[in-house]
Design an enzyme around this catalytic site. Structure first.
Site, PDB file in Angstrom:
ATOM      1  N   GLU A   1       0.827  -1.211   0.000  1.00  0.00           N
ATOM      2  CA  GLU A   1       0.000   0.000   0.000  1.00  0.00           C
ATOM      3  C   GLU A   1       0.862   1.262   0.000  1.00  0.00           C
ATOM      4  O   GLU A   1       1.858   1.349   0.720  1.00  0.00           O
ATOM      5  CB  GLU A   1      -0.888  -0.024   1.247  1.00  0.00           C
ATOM      6  CG  GLU A   1      -1.772   1.190   1.438  1.00  0.00           C
ATOM      7  CD  GLU A   1      -2.556   1.132   2.744  1.00  0.00           C
ATOM      8  OE1 GLU A   1      -3.546   1.866   2.877  1.00  0.00           O
ATOM      9  OE2 GLU A   1      -2.169   0.330   3.635  1.00  0.00           O
TER      10      GLU A   1
ATOM     11  N   LYS B   1      -9.412   2.573  -2.363  1.00  0.00           N
ATOM     12  CA  LYS B   1      -9.637   1.963  -1.050  1.00  0.00           C
ATOM     13  C   LYS B   1     -10.975   2.412  -0.473  1.00  0.00           C
ATOM     14  O   LYS B   1     -11.289   3.598  -0.440  1.00  0.00           O
ATOM     15  CB  LYS B   1      -8.498   2.344  -0.104  1.00  0.00           C
ATOM     16  CG  LYS B   1      -8.537   1.681   1.263  1.00  0.00           C
ATOM     17  CD  LYS B   1      -7.287   2.059   2.052  1.00  0.00           C
ATOM     18  CE  LYS B   1      -7.224   1.379   3.422  1.00  0.00           C
ATOM     19  NZ  LYS B   1      -6.001   1.737   4.165  1.00  0.00           N
TER      20      LYS B   1
ATOM     21  N   CYS C   1      -5.485  -3.028   2.128  1.00  0.00           N
ATOM     22  CA  CYS C   1      -5.299  -3.071   3.582  1.00  0.00           C
ATOM     23  C   CYS C   1      -6.608  -3.223   4.367  1.00  0.00           C
ATOM     24  O   CYS C   1      -7.161  -4.301   4.441  1.00  0.00           O
ATOM     25  CB  CYS C   1      -4.502  -1.848   4.044  1.00  0.00           C
ATOM     26  SG  CYS C   1      -3.639  -2.121   5.626  1.00  0.00           S
TER      27      CYS C   1
ATOM     28  N   SER D   1      23.722   2.260  32.693  1.00  0.00           N
ATOM     29  CA  SER D   1      23.733   2.462  34.136  1.00  0.00           C
ATOM     30  C   SER D   1      24.116   1.231  34.930  1.00  0.00           C
ATOM     31  O   SER D   1      24.336   1.318  36.142  1.00  0.00           O
ATOM     32  CB  SER D   1      22.349   2.917  34.587  1.00  0.00           C
ATOM     33  OG  SER D   1      21.400   1.866  34.433  1.00  0.00           O
TER      34      SER D   1
ATOM     35  N   LYS E   1       4.267  14.754  30.972  1.00  0.00           N
ATOM     36  CA  LYS E   1       5.597  14.214  30.727  1.00  0.00           C
ATOM     37  C   LYS E   1       5.625  13.396  29.438  1.00  0.00           C
ATOM     38  O   LYS E   1       6.549  13.520  28.624  1.00  0.00           O
ATOM     39  CB  LYS E   1       6.045  13.317  31.890  1.00  0.00           C
ATOM     40  CG  LYS E   1       6.593  14.034  33.093  1.00  0.00           C
ATOM     41  CD  LYS E   1       7.222  13.020  34.038  1.00  0.00           C
ATOM     42  CE  LYS E   1       7.752  13.689  35.295  1.00  0.00           C
ATOM     43  NZ  LYS E   1       8.389  12.706  36.212  1.00  0.00           N
TER      44      LYS E   1
END
EC number: 6.3.5.1
Length: 543
Positions: free
Chosen positions: A45, A113, A149, A292, A512
């Site tokens: 696609e 589509k 799709c 770390s 955040k």
């Protein structure tokens, strides 16, 4: 006996890279024509533009670029190939997601589509109009129908194509990976084949595009709904099969089934491919990360080395007074095992410089998370400086569990360009570490076995402020991925205090997550395009 030689072109495209995508299409067609006289070459696609092109589709020049690319493909078609190619096409005032049929330099048919997905990571109704008609083309005596799709996820388009006379259905896709996706596709396409009474060839793209990973895994299904062949997942390639007319209709053969992957292997491959393509397609020289001695950075390093090779990966250990000696040792051991460049840079001097500069501001105030966050921000500054100087992408190492509850520091451990583990819960981090170690020496065993700690204060452990990770991840799965309410999660057997604490943290930390780097999506509800919650909200907790 009628036989079609069908090539599934499982291609890795670059969004907006019309020239490169077009050249790959032409080269694929030429290879196919060299092998068979009149092959049917099926591309994914929106191959010419790459998927998803997002607001590039709103640019006025999109039509010019598509037309130029199509002209180049048509001019190169000097043989007898039939080419099924995806591209955006403006017809009048409407833009359509099209599967075009090209033959002997001409566009002989186009399918528009019909089913435009507008959920999870998809936003196609923002750009495209929906088609409403089938497209069936006679290819060397076989009536071939087309869908694109999402059309295969709805029952209508496949039935419509069969009613229009299709004996074989070609379905072109840009279907992104999430855990369990291959099984979902196989079941769904099998149902469509049985309902329509015709075989289906499902061609999917492969490659990473920002947070999305397309896993390929193109396959063929008989009219009975049985999978009769499958291409590998996470590998670009060209895979042949034959469609032959038998006594009961068109039968598919000649495509072996690639060995199945279990979910751990598939998840690992998705992370590797996502990192490799993000780094390479954005033309970074390599990557750098803070190592770390903990499990998250250890897994991130392992993925990066698999994706890019050790010569393009740098690891930096940035110890502080609370860093355990075993963390320093384990980071050095893993770096040596994987053969990456390893540096140790203490953050003590810069931390003290900041604290000296802030002394008057902090007079009379007790130490708290401010000092912990400052440690993380010192590390972030170091990594970003290395990034700027060397042209390396900073990989952050936070996992989905931490990101969900805000267990991370803005402009500290969240500073970077790509978060490999952004959609990987902590419990899955451990599983992936053990999986990787089964492939060969990689992550020191005590990194996996020791209790997780951010090492920002003496004797700190993650579970000082969070529920055990198996409990946390179950609550997060129910709340974030399944949209369950607090009452429903409690009714499932989870502790009410844990539930309310976790849900409150999830809701409070949307600000955040909006500022976090992108990362590979492996679930159906990642923190990115999947989940778009307001930051400022009066929504009642956990409803």
């Amino acid at each position: 006996m009628t036989t079609l030689n069908i090539l599934m072109a499982q291609m890795n495209t670059l969004v907006g890279g019309f020239e490169g995508n077009t050249q790959k299409v032409i080269e694929t067609i030429q290879r196919a024509e060299a092998e068979h006289a009149a092959p049917v070459v099926v591309f994914p696609e929106l191959t010419l533009s790459g998927y998803p092109p997002e607001d590039l589709l709103l640019r006025p020049s999109i039509e010019i670029r598509v037309a130029k690319a199509l002209d180049q493909v048509r001019a190169a078609m000097t043989g007898g190939a039939w080419v099924i190619l995806g591209y955006p096409r403006r017809i009048g005032t409407a833009l359509y997601n099209v599967a075009g049929v090209l033959h002997r330099g001409q566009v002989v048919a186009e399918y528009r589509k019909q089913s435009l997905p507008n959920y999870q990571v998809f936003d196609e109704k923002r750009y495209f109009e929906a088609g409403d008609e089938p497209c069936v083309v006679d290819i060397d005596g076989v009536r071939v129908g087309l869908t694109v799709c999402e059309d295969i996820w709805e029952p209508g388009p496949a039935r419509q194509a069969a009613r229009a006379g299709a004996e074989l259905l070609l379905n072109i896709n840009s279907s992104p990976y999430h855990r369990g996706k291959r099984g979902e596709r196989w079941r769904l396409v099998g149902e469509r084949a049985r309902a329509a009474g015709i075989p289906i060839v499902y061609v999917n793209q492969v490659g990473g595009q920002d947070e999305l990973v397309f896993d390929g895994g193109s396959f063929a299904v008989s009219a009975r709904g049985d999978v009769c062949g499958a291409a590998p997942n996470f590998e670009e390639g060209e895979y042949w099969l034959q469609a032959r007319r038998g006594d009961t209709g068109i039968e598919l053969e000649g495509l072996a089934a690639a060995p199945p992957m279990d979910e751990l292997e598939a998840t690992w491959q998705a992370l590797v491919l996502g990192v490799r393509d993000y780094v390479n397609k954005n033309r970074f020289r390599g990557v750098v990360l803070g190592l770390s001695g903990g499990v998250d950075s250890a897994l991130t390093l392992a993925v990066a080395v698999e994706a890019l090779g050790p010569d393009r990966v740098e690891a930096v250990m940035m110890p502080f007074r609370y860093t355990a000696q075993m963390s320093v040792e384990d980071a050095a051991e893993q770096s040596a095992t994987l053969g990456v460049k390893h540096k140790v840079i203490s953050i003590e001097p810069m931390y003290e410089a900041f604290m000296t500069g802030l002394r008057e501001e902090f007079v009379g105030l007790e130490a708290d998370t401010t000092e912990e966050n400052l440690q993380a921000r010192c590390r972030g500054v170091l990594l970003m400086s290395i990034s700027n100087k060397k042209g390396l992408l900073v990989l952050t190492t936070g996992n989905k569990s931490e990101l969900a509850v805000g267990y991370s520091t803005l402009y500290g451990d969240m500073a970077g360009g790509f978060d490999v583990l952004k959609d990987v819960p902590k419990t899955l981090v451990y599983e992936l570490c053990r999986y990787r170690n089964r492939l060969g020496p990689c992550i020191p065993e005590r990194v996996i076995e020791r209790p997780p700690s951010a090492e920002l204060r003496p004797d700190q452990q993650d579970q000082d402020s969070l529920p055990p990770y198996d409990v946390l991840d179950r609550i997060l799965e129910l709340y974030v991925e399944q949209d369950c309410s607090a009452s429903a999660i409690i009714a499932s057997g989870m502790d009410p205090d844990d539930v309310h604490r976790v849900l409150r943290l999830v809701d409070l930390n949307e600000y955040k997550r909006r500022q976090a780097p992108i990362g590979v999506r492996i679930t159906q509800r990642g923190f990115g395009r999947d989940r778009r919650y307001p930051i400022t909200s009066g929504w009642t907790l956990g409803d």
